[in-house]
Design a protein around this motif. Sequence first.
Motif, PDB file in Angstrom:
ATOM      1  N   PHE A  96       0.825  -1.201   0.000  1.00 41.97           N
ATOM      2  CA  PHE A  96       0.000   0.000   0.000  1.00 41.97           C
ATOM      3  C   PHE A  96       0.861   1.254   0.000  1.00 41.97           C
ATOM      4  CE2 PHE A  96      -1.683   3.453   2.671  1.00 41.97           C
ATOM      5  CZ  PHE A  96      -2.741   3.855   1.872  1.00 41.97           C
ATOM      6  N   GLU A  97       0.366   2.256  -0.745  1.00 39.56           N
ATOM      7  CA  GLU A  97       0.916   3.602  -0.661  1.00 39.56           C
ATOM      8  C   GLU A  97      -0.215   4.577  -0.965  1.00 39.56           C
ATOM      9  OE1 GLU A  97       4.541   6.243  -2.573  1.00 39.56           O
ATOM     10  OE2 GLU A  97       4.811   4.100  -2.223  1.00 39.56           O
ATOM     11  N   ARG A  98      -0.268   5.659  -0.228  1.00 44.85           N
ATOM     12  CA  ARG A  98      -1.323   6.645  -0.430  1.00 44.85           C
ATOM     13  C   ARG A  98      -1.224   7.258  -1.827  1.00 44.85           C
ATOM     14  NH1 ARG A  98      -2.397  12.111   0.353  1.00 44.85           N
ATOM     15  NH2 ARG A  98      -0.162  12.482   0.637  1.00 44.85           N
ATOM     16  N   GLN A  99      -2.393   7.394  -2.507  1.00 49.85           N
ATOM     17  CA  GLN A  99      -2.379   7.843  -3.901  1.00 49.85           C
ATOM     18  C   GLN A  99      -3.375   8.963  -4.162  1.00 49.85           C
ATOM     19  OE1 GLN A  99      -2.595   4.274  -6.507  1.00 49.85           O
ATOM     20  NE2 GLN A  99      -2.008   3.093  -4.696  1.00 49.85           N
ATOM     21  N   SER A 118      -4.447  -0.622  -6.351  1.00 56.81           N
ATOM     22  CA  SER A 118      -4.934  -0.884  -4.995  1.00 56.81           C
ATOM     23  C   SER A 118      -4.046  -1.906  -4.291  1.00 56.81           C
ATOM     24  CB  SER A 118      -6.376  -1.405  -5.050  1.00 56.81           C
ATOM     25  OG  SER A 118      -6.441  -2.604  -5.796  1.00 56.81           O
ATOM     26  N   ASP A 119      -3.921  -1.728  -2.999  1.00 58.94           N
ATOM     27  CA  ASP A 119      -3.204  -2.719  -2.200  1.00 58.94           C
ATOM     28  C   ASP A 119      -4.069  -3.973  -2.082  1.00 58.94           C
ATOM     29  OD1 ASP A 119      -4.893  -0.921  -0.685  1.00 58.94           O
ATOM     30  OD2 ASP A 119      -4.303  -2.109   1.069  1.00 58.94           O
ATOM     31  N   GLU A 130      -8.182  -5.805   4.580  1.00 56.85           N
ATOM     32  CA  GLU A 130      -8.986  -4.787   3.924  1.00 56.85           C
ATOM     33  C   GLU A 130      -8.100  -3.814   3.162  1.00 56.85           C
ATOM     34  OE1 GLU A 130     -12.216  -1.274   5.093  1.00 56.85           O
ATOM     35  OE2 GLU A 130     -11.586  -2.783   6.567  1.00 56.85           O
ATOM     36  N   THR A 131      -8.507  -3.480   1.947  1.00 58.23           N
ATOM     37  CA  THR A 131      -7.742  -2.537   1.136  1.00 58.23           C
ATOM     38  C   THR A 131      -7.820  -1.135   1.732  1.00 58.23           C
ATOM     39  OG1 THR A 131      -7.451  -1.658  -1.102  1.00 58.23           O
ATOM     40  CG2 THR A 131      -9.698  -2.063  -0.390  1.00 58.23           C
ATOM     41  N   GLN A 132      -6.767  -0.364   1.513  1.00 58.17           N
ATOM     42  CA  GLN A 132      -6.708   0.990   2.062  1.00 58.17           C
ATOM     43  C   GLN A 132      -6.858   2.076   0.997  1.00 58.17           C
ATOM     44  OE1 GLN A 132      -3.622   1.505   5.265  1.00 58.17           O
ATOM     45  NE2 GLN A 132      -2.958  -0.535   4.597  1.00 58.17           N
ATOM     46  N   VAL A 133      -6.803   1.699  -0.296  1.00 57.27           N
ATOM     47  CA  VAL A 133      -7.025   2.666  -1.374  1.00 57.27           C
ATOM     48  C   VAL A 133      -8.519   2.948  -1.445  1.00 57.27           C
ATOM     49  CG1 VAL A 133      -6.866   3.073  -3.851  1.00 57.27           C
ATOM     50  CG2 VAL A 133      -4.991   1.933  -2.643  1.00 57.27           C
ATOM     51  N   ALA A 185     -10.655   4.327  -3.482  1.00 61.32           N
ATOM     52  CA  ALA A 185     -11.453   4.013  -4.668  1.00 61.32           C
ATOM     53  C   ALA A 185     -11.704   2.529  -4.831  1.00 61.32           C
ATOM     54  CB  ALA A 185     -10.748   4.553  -5.925  1.00 61.32           C
ATOM     55  N   ALA A 186     -10.943   1.685  -4.092  1.00 60.24           N
ATOM     56  CA  ALA A 186     -11.073   0.240  -4.236  1.00 60.24           C
ATOM     57  C   ALA A 186     -11.709  -0.416  -3.031  1.00 60.24           C
ATOM     58  CB  ALA A 186      -9.693  -0.381  -4.493  1.00 60.24           C
ATOM     59  N   LEU A 187     -12.266   0.378  -2.114  1.00 61.79           N
ATOM     60  CA  LEU A 187     -12.812  -0.180  -0.884  1.00 61.79           C
ATOM     61  C   LEU A 187     -13.943  -1.159  -1.170  1.00 61.79           C
ATOM     62  CD1 LEU A 187     -12.904   2.928   1.493  1.00 61.79           C
ATOM     63  CD2 LEU A 187     -11.380   0.940   1.628  1.00 61.79           C
ATOM     64  N   GLU A 188     -13.957  -2.256  -0.432  1.00 60.32           N
ATOM     65  CA  GLU A 188     -15.009  -3.247  -0.517  1.00 60.32           C
ATOM     66  C   GLU A 188     -15.849  -3.197   0.748  1.00 60.32           C
ATOM     67  OE1 GLU A 188     -15.651  -4.995  -3.120  1.00 60.32           O
ATOM     68  OE2 GLU A 188     -13.848  -4.637  -4.317  1.00 60.32           O
ATOM     69  N   GLN A 189     -17.094  -3.659   0.641  1.00 59.67           N
ATOM     70  CA  GLN A 189     -18.020  -3.616   1.758  1.00 59.67           C
ATOM     71  C   GLN A 189     -18.025  -4.914   2.562  1.00 59.67           C
ATOM     72  OE1 GLN A 189     -21.585  -2.614  -0.492  1.00 59.67           O
ATOM     73  NE2 GLN A 189     -21.451  -0.506   0.246  1.00 59.67           N
ATOM     74  N   ASN A 190     -17.253  -5.889   2.136  1.00 65.00           N
ATOM     75  CA  ASN A 190     -17.261  -7.177   2.810  1.00 65.00           C
ATOM     76  C   ASN A 190     -15.885  -7.804   2.708  1.00 65.00           C
ATOM     77  OD1 ASN A 190     -18.264  -9.326   4.229  1.00 65.00           O
ATOM     78  ND2 ASN A 190     -19.737  -9.980   2.664  1.00 65.00           N
TER      79      ASN A 190
END
Length: 735
Positions: free
Chosen positions: A487-490, A521-522, A555-558, A560-565
């Motif tokens: 991960f890296e902040r984008q 995304s990470d 859990e992903t940290q980007v 725009a790629a966040l998932e709900q589950n």
Amino acid sequence: MQTKLSSFWYFLALFSVSGVAQELCFAPIKPISLDTELETGQIRVTAQNALIQQDTLAEFNGNVEIDSQDSKITANSARVNRSNQSLNASGQVTYQDRFIKVSSESVDLNTTTNELLITDTHYQLTAMNGRGDADTIALSQDSGVSLQEVSFTTCPEGHEDWRIQASTITLSPDQNWGEMSHARFYIQDVPVLYLPYFAFPVTDARQSGLLYPMISSSTSTGVSYEQPYYWNIAENMDATIAPRLMSQRGLQLKTEFRYLSSQHNGQVDVEYLANDRATDTQDARYFYRFVHQGALSENWQVNAEYNGLSDSNYIVDLGSDYYSRADTHLYQTLGVSYYDEQLDFSLQFRDFEILGEHANSYRALPEMKLNYESELALGFEFGLASELAYFDNNSALSPQATRLHIAPTLRYPYQTQWGEFLAETTLLQTYYRQDNIDNTELSKDVSRTLGQARLFGALAFERSAGWLQDGAIQTLEPKVQYLYTSFERQTDIGLYDTTRLFSDFEGLFRGQKFTGLDRISDKNQLTVGLTTRLLDKNNNEKFALSFGQIFYIQETQVAAALEQNDRSALAAELDWQIGSKWYAHTEAQISSVTDKVERSSFSLEYTSAKDRVAQINHRYVRELSGEEINQVGITTSWPINQQWHWVGRWYRDVKSHRTVETYAGLQYESCCWAVRLVAQRHLSNRYDDSGLQSTNEFESGITLQFILKGMGGKTAGRDMLTDGLFGYRRPYLLN
């Protein structure tokens, strides 16, 4: 002489375009057996009775057959005179070669002057439908071919719905054109067209001339008549010039220019309407397109495509052979590329002509890509993917950016008949230099370094499926992938060529949720998939079912790629050939949060013959650009009997409770002519003054097409399936 006679028969063959009904009407003539042992100029005569006088005069009677190297003559009697090198055959005479069969009462041949005269003739082409009569057919090595009072039709005898009658037809030696005088065109016995003179091609070489006209009617153009003219400029270039007269809009000129060389080919299209009477301003409207492909050397290639038009509604109002009314961007590209076994390089300039009010797309001016692959020791492989691009935008307020990306990869692949394994690690290094970023969260200089590791494995199990068919096989193919990306902040990087991807079954193993490189995304995830297939004894797929899902370990940290589950939607695909006539295809993505279908498509098709198709399909997307898509459609192509054929298509938007397209086509086809009537109504997709696309305007049209088989017309009921907004698509993907 044989060459020129063959040219005439070739001209008649050009007039004979066979269709389904035509195949039922025409019985091909049995080919003759030619004596290949005869030398050029030699003939062999056989008969029941022969009378020879001092080796100068010979008379033959009863079942006379005269064979040469390229033709055969049969008659009741024949007379050969060696003193003047003449031959006369009479009484139920038949002349036949590879192209034609001619029946007459008399044939005269002079072997010294190579002149042949056939009188009171009836001819029929041997390989395709076409026949006619001629008072005389005269052939000469010096003057060519001359026919007097000749007729031609593709209709069966006794049912001459149309025919061409001419006073003379002349074909001169070493000429690519024949000449016809006093030509009359008849429908039944009524003359409908008279031409005092016209020329026609007699070889397969491209020739300049008028092409078949196109007549249509719609609410947008009114009655439209388009008359193409083909211009054979040179051996390696040609053009088509097509004036188009529209009752509501005026006169439009459409041109197409093509060129070809040993290393390059291209096409230039220009369309221009000087004054559009259907608009308030009556402005000029135009469209242009340039396409080029070429090889600079064995490894270097060049390509270009540039499109432009006067306004966003040009394609909607006037139509296009290259774009549909649903397109929103026209390409403008120029590039060069290099390829060899290990290295490929490309330099592209990418821009767009944007239709309507859409988010401005970034153009890449330029974009360079360099990829390298090399095999290492112990089965390892090394790959390098790199890219340098500059992104610009038409909006003065949008950021611009230069992006440099380098991604070295080390992998170890292993493949066998029963499975495969891949271990791969990649370093993703990207640098951005961004300008015009005032009042944004973007940074001027950004360096992003990510690491990625991937493990992929698949197995293939087989067992006998004798319950399906002797020799049939069922497979079970599990596959597993572990993927880790750091991960890296984008958030300080702009979006220049990046949008989110939809994940079908194949997309589960893609490893990336976005197009482009602006968002990576990470990931710390495990993907599991399973496919089962049924193959018949000929190794043809009859059934294929696949389903899979991604399990997120972390859990992903980007954003725009966040998932709900903790898992992705369940993705599934099915292709099934049910018997010999039914085919089904469906795919779906089911949310792991709501257990509801997020995306799905379904197609069921019945096919029992070439022109007998019935298809029902459904498409559903829960959310696309803020809207729900729920559409159902039915497409049918069905022969009513040997002459009548019907095609229909209906698409309905279930969400808005309205029909978005209706299409109906009815065709009558006989042995030698056909008539086609098409009516359709569909969304116009016009843009309003603010650039927004209308979803409430409809356009209707009726087309009547009359086709004479043998006059360059083609008929096939299935052709109508591809017309309209929703053209026919094969729904199944079985191998």
